[in-house]
Design a protein around this motif. Structure first.
Motif, PDB file in Angstrom:
ATOM      1  N   CYS A 165      49.508  39.364  48.307  1.00 31.51           N
ATOM      2  CA  CYS A 165      48.822  39.167  47.021  1.00 31.51           C
ATOM      3  C   CYS A 165      47.491  39.915  46.988  1.00 31.51           C
ATOM      4  O   CYS A 165      47.089  40.433  45.931  1.00 31.51           O
ATOM      5  N   ALA A 166      46.796  39.987  48.122  1.00 32.81           N
ATOM      6  CA  ALA A 166      45.556  40.764  48.165  1.00 32.81           C
ATOM      7  C   ALA A 166      45.826  42.231  47.857  1.00 32.81           C
ATOM      8  O   ALA A 166      45.080  42.877  47.102  1.00 32.81           O
ATOM      9  N   LEU A 167      46.899  42.775  48.413  1.00 32.38           N
ATOM     10  CA  LEU A 167      47.251  44.177  48.143  1.00 32.38           C
ATOM     11  C   LEU A 167      47.650  44.364  46.685  1.00 32.38           C
ATOM     12  O   LEU A 167      47.301  45.378  46.061  1.00 32.38           O
ATOM     13  N   LEU A 168      48.380  43.394  46.118  1.00 32.56           N
ATOM     14  CA  LEU A 168      48.732  43.474  44.698  1.00 32.56           C
ATOM     15  C   LEU A 168      47.482  43.469  43.824  1.00 32.56           C
ATOM     16  O   LEU A 168      47.387  44.204  42.833  1.00 32.56           O
ATOM     17  N   ILE A 196      48.085  39.361  34.594  1.00 35.46           N
ATOM     18  CA  ILE A 196      48.277  39.945  35.928  1.00 35.46           C
ATOM     19  C   ILE A 196      48.114  38.867  36.996  1.00 35.46           C
ATOM     20  O   ILE A 196      48.932  38.749  37.913  1.00 35.46           O
ATOM     21  N   SER A 197      47.062  38.046  36.874  1.00 44.53           N
ATOM     22  CA  SER A 197      46.889  36.942  37.816  1.00 44.53           C
ATOM     23  C   SER A 197      48.054  35.964  37.726  1.00 44.53           C
ATOM     24  O   SER A 197      48.501  35.412  38.745  1.00 44.53           O
ATOM     25  N   GLY A 198      48.562  35.780  36.501  1.00 48.85           N
ATOM     26  CA  GLY A 198      49.704  34.889  36.322  1.00 48.85           C
ATOM     27  C   GLY A 198      50.937  35.394  37.057  1.00 48.85           C
ATOM     28  O   GLY A 198      51.659  34.614  37.693  1.00 48.85           O
ATOM     29  N   LEU A 199      51.183  36.705  36.981  1.00 52.59           N
ATOM     30  CA  LEU A 199      52.334  37.278  37.684  1.00 52.59           C
ATOM     31  C   LEU A 199      52.168  37.189  39.202  1.00 52.59           C
ATOM     32  O   LEU A 199      53.122  36.911  39.938  1.00 52.59           O
TER      33      LEU A 199
END
Length: 453
Positions: A442-445, A416-419
């Motif tokens: 990215c924070a919202l993701l 997930i962090s990779g995506l």
């Protein structure tokens, strides 16, 4: 009928209007809230805004100032902002630029530190940070690319950058050693092959023109930026008073063994240990704050580093977290004033940590301005810039390993962090999105991932 010869169009380089102090104030304030990504990301933002978009300073003058700040103990991005602010609007401009670079981070960290210590783990904050970390990794990588594409103009500078990366990543060579070695190589290279070590020199030296800057390559040094012994003594005297008065006040009110007094003295010493950036001084801060004074626990120190990495401002602002937790946990103002105790401690350690940074710029700036056309001085600094590119790439690698493999190398890959990191890279490189937009997205993701996965 004679027709006039067609002449090629002449490129007109319009001079931008002079920078009003009010406009500069607004920019420095904005920068304080969007300066994510550590020194690499912060320097990248300043380059894009001040050199490319606003044309307040030329690229050569920008890099010359940056090279000097790289030599100093302290946060180089904050010092660079102070330097440019001082160059444009005298001492008040430097103070405003430097303070506004730090002040939003201090206020944010005081609030987050209070939430952290008073309410424990917050799923909302945890989810936001989960998405911000891979975004920060992408921002640092982009900064390495941006600065490297402009600083590495020939094979000699590329070699220095590669050697710097290998030295710090594989051989664990201290950053000050890399700086000294690069400066020596640049000094010798400036005598043997000066074209290789001139700013923007060597193969492929032609740089993209952003138009004439207000502080251009050939702009004379303003009167206030010229060196005078009397001015030097005044700055040293005032700087000494700004340290002695609060330190004497702490000793007079609380005594030498009080937490506030110990923090003031300890972080004064830490300010001179930040040669090479925040990561160089973190072991020293950890040893003193955790092992010696027990201001916070090892786990709290690690969490504070995460806060420092994912909030705007220099990473060394983790000292504000250390100060707040120490003042709060020790209840230095009594059990009824825990927040006030922590906030005062955070402010004190920030003052003692950053005061030397302002003095270094105001004292050394005139000497640096006197050398921006001298190859004898610019060649070592050009080599240092090349070495710093390798160090920034190492920082991106460090972040990447810890974000994508949070449990350690060769353990489970965090896909997930990779995506999220891949999405941030695409947004930055392909679509040229603003850094703050990438951080928010990215924070919202990250929050969505932590909530639903």
């Amino acid at each position: 009928m004679n027709t006039p010869d067609l002449q090629p169009p002449i490129e007109v380089r319009t001079e931008p209007p002079a920078v009003r102090f009010r406009d500069a104030f607004i920019f420095w304030l904005k920068l304080g809230f969007i300066s994510f990504g550590g020194p690499a990301g912060q320097i990248s933002i300043m380059h894009q805004e001040l050199v490319e978009n606003r044309r307040w300073i030329s690229e050569r003058r920008f890099l010359h100032a940056l090279n000097y700040c790289m030599l100093l103990p302290g946060p180089e991005a904050q010092q660079l902002a102070t330097y440019i602010g001082w160059l444009m609007h005298r001492t008040r401009g430097g103070i405003v630029a430097g303070v506004l670079f730090v002040l939003p981070s201090l206020l944010i960290l005081i609030v987050l530190s209070w939430l952290y210590i008073a309410f424990g783990n917050l799923p909302l904050i945890e989810g936001l940070f989960y998405g911000i970390k891979p975004a920060v990794t992408a921002i640092v990588l982009q900064a390495a690319h941006r600065i490297g594409s402009r600083a590495l103009k020939n094979s000699a500078l590329w070699t220095i950058a590669a050697a710097s990366f290998v030295a710090i990543f594989a051989l664990n060579v201290p950053f000050p050693v890399i700086v000294v070695a690069a400066a020596l190589i640049g000094y010798l290279g400036g005598k043997i092959a000066p074209s290789k070590f001139s700013v923007g020199g060597g193969h492929g030296a032609a740089q993209k023109s952003f138009g004439k800057a207000i502080i251009d390559d050939d702009t004379p040094t303003p009167l206030h930026a010229q060196f005078h012994w009397i001015k030097l003594f005044k700055i040293v005297f005032v700087g000494a008073l700004l340290w002695v008065i609060p330190m004497w006040g702490l000793v007079a009110i609380y005594g030498w063994n009080h937490t506030y007094t110990k923090m003031g003295w300890f972080f004064t010493k830490a300010a001179f240990m930040t040669f090479g950036g925040a990561y160089a001084v973190l072991p020293y801060v950890y040893q003193g704050a955790v092992a010696q004074f027990s201001w916070l626990t090892p786990t709290q120190m690690i969490d504070g580093l995460a806060l420092g990495e994912t909030t705007p401002g220099p990473l060394i602002m983790v000292v504000a977290f250390v100060g707040f937790i120490g003042g709060y946990a020790k209840a230095v103002l009594g059990p009824d004033h825990l927040f006030l105790a922590g906030a005062i401690a955070a402010t004190l350690v920030t003052w003692f940590t950053f005061l030397p940074s302002f003095l270094f710029i105001l004292i050394g700036g005139p000497l640096v301005e006197a050398t921006h056309q001298d190859i004898q001085f610019t060649a070592p600094l050009t080599a240092i810039t090349a070495a710093v590119v390798g160090v920034i790439l190492n920082l991106a690698t460090f972040f990447g390993l810890h974000v994508l493999w949070p449990q350690g190398w060769a353990q489970r890959f965090d896909w997930i962090s990779g995506l999220i990191a891949l999405a941030a890279l695409i947004a930055l490189f392909r679509f040229k999105r603003n850094v703050i937009h990438v951080i928010i997205a990215c924070a919202l993701l990250g929050l969505l991932a932590k909530t639903f996965l």
